[in-house]
Design a protein around this motif. Sequence first.
Motif, PDB file in Angstrom:
ATOM      1  N   CYS A  55     -28.516  24.805 -26.653  1.00 23.05           N
ATOM      2  CA  CYS A  55     -29.742  24.824 -27.461  1.00 23.05           C
ATOM      3  C   CYS A  55     -29.442  24.416 -28.897  1.00 23.05           C
ATOM      4  CB  CYS A  55     -30.398  26.199 -27.413  1.00 23.05           C
ATOM      5  SG  CYS A  55     -31.025  26.623 -25.769  1.00 23.05           S
ATOM      6  N   LEU A  56     -28.371  24.964 -29.451  1.00 19.54           N
ATOM      7  CA  LEU A  56     -28.014  24.603 -30.825  1.00 19.54           C
ATOM      8  C   LEU A  56     -27.695  23.116 -30.942  1.00 19.54           C
ATOM      9  CD1 LEU A  56     -25.801  27.612 -31.936  1.00 19.54           C
ATOM     10  CD2 LEU A  56     -27.992  26.934 -32.905  1.00 19.54           C
ATOM     11  N   SER A  57     -27.179  22.532 -29.879  1.00 20.65           N
ATOM     12  CA  SER A  57     -26.840  21.107 -29.900  1.00 20.65           C
ATOM     13  C   SER A  57     -28.058  20.215 -29.688  1.00 20.65           C
ATOM     14  CB  SER A  57     -25.809  20.787 -28.811  1.00 20.65           C
ATOM     15  OG  SER A  57     -24.603  21.445 -29.038  1.00 20.65           O
ATOM     16  N   PHE A  58     -28.943  20.610 -28.772  1.00 19.34           N
ATOM     17  CA  PHE A  58     -30.007  19.708 -28.345  1.00 19.34           C
ATOM     18  C   PHE A  58     -31.337  19.878 -29.071  1.00 19.34           C
ATOM     19  CE2 PHE A  58     -27.518  19.793 -24.183  1.00 19.34           C
ATOM     20  CZ  PHE A  58     -26.786  18.672 -24.525  1.00 19.34           C
ATOM     21  N   VAL A  59     -31.625  21.047 -29.635  1.00 17.29           N
ATOM     22  CA  VAL A  59     -32.898  21.233 -30.347  1.00 17.29           C
ATOM     23  C   VAL A  59     -33.021  20.288 -31.540  1.00 17.29           C
ATOM     24  CG1 VAL A  59     -34.247  22.841 -31.758  1.00 17.29           C
ATOM     25  CG2 VAL A  59     -33.427  23.533 -29.501  1.00 17.29           C
ATOM     26  N   PRO A  60     -31.997  20.160 -32.384  1.00 15.12           N
ATOM     27  CA  PRO A  60     -32.130  19.208 -33.493  1.00 15.12           C
ATOM     28  C   PRO A  60     -32.369  17.773 -33.005  1.00 15.12           C
ATOM     29  CG  PRO A  60     -30.286  20.668 -33.888  1.00 15.12           C
ATOM     30  CD  PRO A  60     -30.728  20.909 -32.471  1.00 15.12           C
ATOM     31  N   GLY A  61     -31.763  17.420 -31.874  1.00 10.96           N
ATOM     32  CA  GLY A  61     -31.957  16.080 -31.319  1.00 10.96           C
ATOM     33  C   GLY A  61     -33.380  15.834 -30.849  1.00 10.96           C
ATOM     34  N   VAL A  62     -33.987  16.839 -30.229  1.00  7.96           N
ATOM     35  CA  VAL A  62     -35.367  16.648 -29.784  1.00  7.96           C
ATOM     36  C   VAL A  62     -36.305  16.559 -30.978  1.00  7.96           C
ATOM     37  CG1 VAL A  62     -36.218  19.024 -29.414  1.00  7.96           C
ATOM     38  CG2 VAL A  62     -36.968  17.199 -27.904  1.00  7.96           C
ATOM     39  N   GLN A 121     -22.313  19.871 -37.777  1.00  6.76           N
ATOM     40  CA  GLN A 121     -22.420  18.433 -38.015  1.00  6.76           C
ATOM     41  C   GLN A 121     -23.499  17.814 -37.126  1.00  6.76           C
ATOM     42  OE1 GLN A 121     -20.475  15.768 -35.912  1.00  6.76           O
ATOM     43  NE2 GLN A 121     -21.258  14.135 -37.186  1.00  6.76           N
ATOM     44  N   ILE A 122     -23.568  18.243 -35.873  1.00  9.22           N
ATOM     45  CA  ILE A 122     -24.604  17.751 -34.959  1.00  9.22           C
ATOM     46  C   ILE A 122     -25.981  18.110 -35.508  1.00  9.22           C
ATOM     47  CG2 ILE A 122     -25.663  18.133 -32.685  1.00  9.22           C
ATOM     48  CD1 ILE A 122     -22.761  18.472 -31.599  1.00  9.22           C
ATOM     49  N   MET A 123     -26.134  19.355 -35.937  1.00 10.96           N
ATOM     50  CA  MET A 123     -27.425  19.805 -36.461  1.00 10.96           C
ATOM     51  C   MET A 123     -27.820  19.014 -37.705  1.00 10.96           C
ATOM     52  SD  MET A 123     -26.889  23.888 -35.833  1.00 10.96           S
ATOM     53  CE  MET A 123     -28.446  24.427 -36.519  1.00 10.96           C
ATOM     54  N   SER A 124     -26.891  18.839 -38.627  1.00 18.70           N
ATOM     55  CA  SER A 124     -27.232  18.127 -39.865  1.00 18.70           C
ATOM     56  C   SER A 124     -27.495  16.649 -39.617  1.00 18.70           C
ATOM     57  CB  SER A 124     -26.141  18.314 -40.917  1.00 18.70           C
ATOM     58  OG  SER A 124     -24.928  17.732 -40.485  1.00 18.70           O
ATOM     59  N   THR A 125     -26.774  16.047 -38.687  1.00 16.76           N
ATOM     60  CA  THR A 125     -27.004  14.635 -38.358  1.00 16.76           C
ATOM     61  C   THR A 125     -28.411  14.429 -37.816  1.00 16.76           C
ATOM     62  OG1 THR A 125     -24.666  14.235 -37.916  1.00 16.76           O
ATOM     63  CG2 THR A 125     -26.239  12.706 -36.906  1.00 16.76           C
ATOM     64  N   HIS A 126     -28.845  15.333 -36.955  1.00 21.22           N
ATOM     65  CA  HIS A 126     -30.184  15.182 -36.375  1.00 21.22           C
ATOM     66  C   HIS A 126     -31.292  15.496 -37.378  1.00 21.22           C
ATOM     67  CE1 HIS A 126     -29.105  13.887 -32.424  1.00 21.22           C
ATOM     68  NE2 HIS A 126     -28.249  14.882 -32.301  1.00 21.22           N
ATOM     69  N   VAL A 127     -31.062  16.430 -38.280  1.00 26.56           N
ATOM     70  CA  VAL A 127     -32.064  16.680 -39.327  1.00 26.56           C
ATOM     71  C   VAL A 127     -32.165  15.443 -40.218  1.00 26.56           C
ATOM     72  CG1 VAL A 127     -32.638  18.077 -41.353  1.00 26.56           C
ATOM     73  CG2 VAL A 127     -31.893  19.184 -39.239  1.00 26.56           C
TER      74      VAL A 127
END
Length: 165
Positions: free
Chosen positions: A61-68, A114-120
């Motif tokens: 969830c932490l990985s994919f929510v920012p992506g969606v 990093q994944i979260m910030s990249t998607h934001v």
Amino acid sequence: VLKKALQEPRKVGLCLFGTAIDIVSNLIQDDPSRVPQMIESEVLPGILGALNKDTMRNVECLSFVPGVLASISLHAVGEDFILDAPSKPIRLLADILVDPSFAAFFHSQPELAQIMSTHVDKVLRNRPAGSTKLAEHVVDCIIESMKTLLAQSRTYPPWNASDTE
């Protein structure tokens, strides 16, 4: 099965919920014009409606929510949809980043931040031309998170450079 996973994440498990979010994100990336249809069919409201600190206590969830969120923002209606979501997903992500109870996730999975910030960042890049509502919201969330950190830091013991613990 996908809709069930999105509507009842606790019943199907958070790993499956996270994977379902990733599938939806990929579908939107393939064709951003699907966003209004996914809003009308309650898929996207189901995802954002299920978001809270409990459902986010999972690496998927932490990985994919920012992506969606980045995918949703590919369509013109995405900005208002994200901003109007009762779960306040951008605020939720910012709160999680500074929440000490999530420290173990970020320690065991250092790439998550990093994944979260990249998607934001992608959310901000994908916003409609001329609109600053989402950018202002992200900045407000970051400022509030920094204020939270400042308040938390007042309770920390004094730091000593020679302390090895």
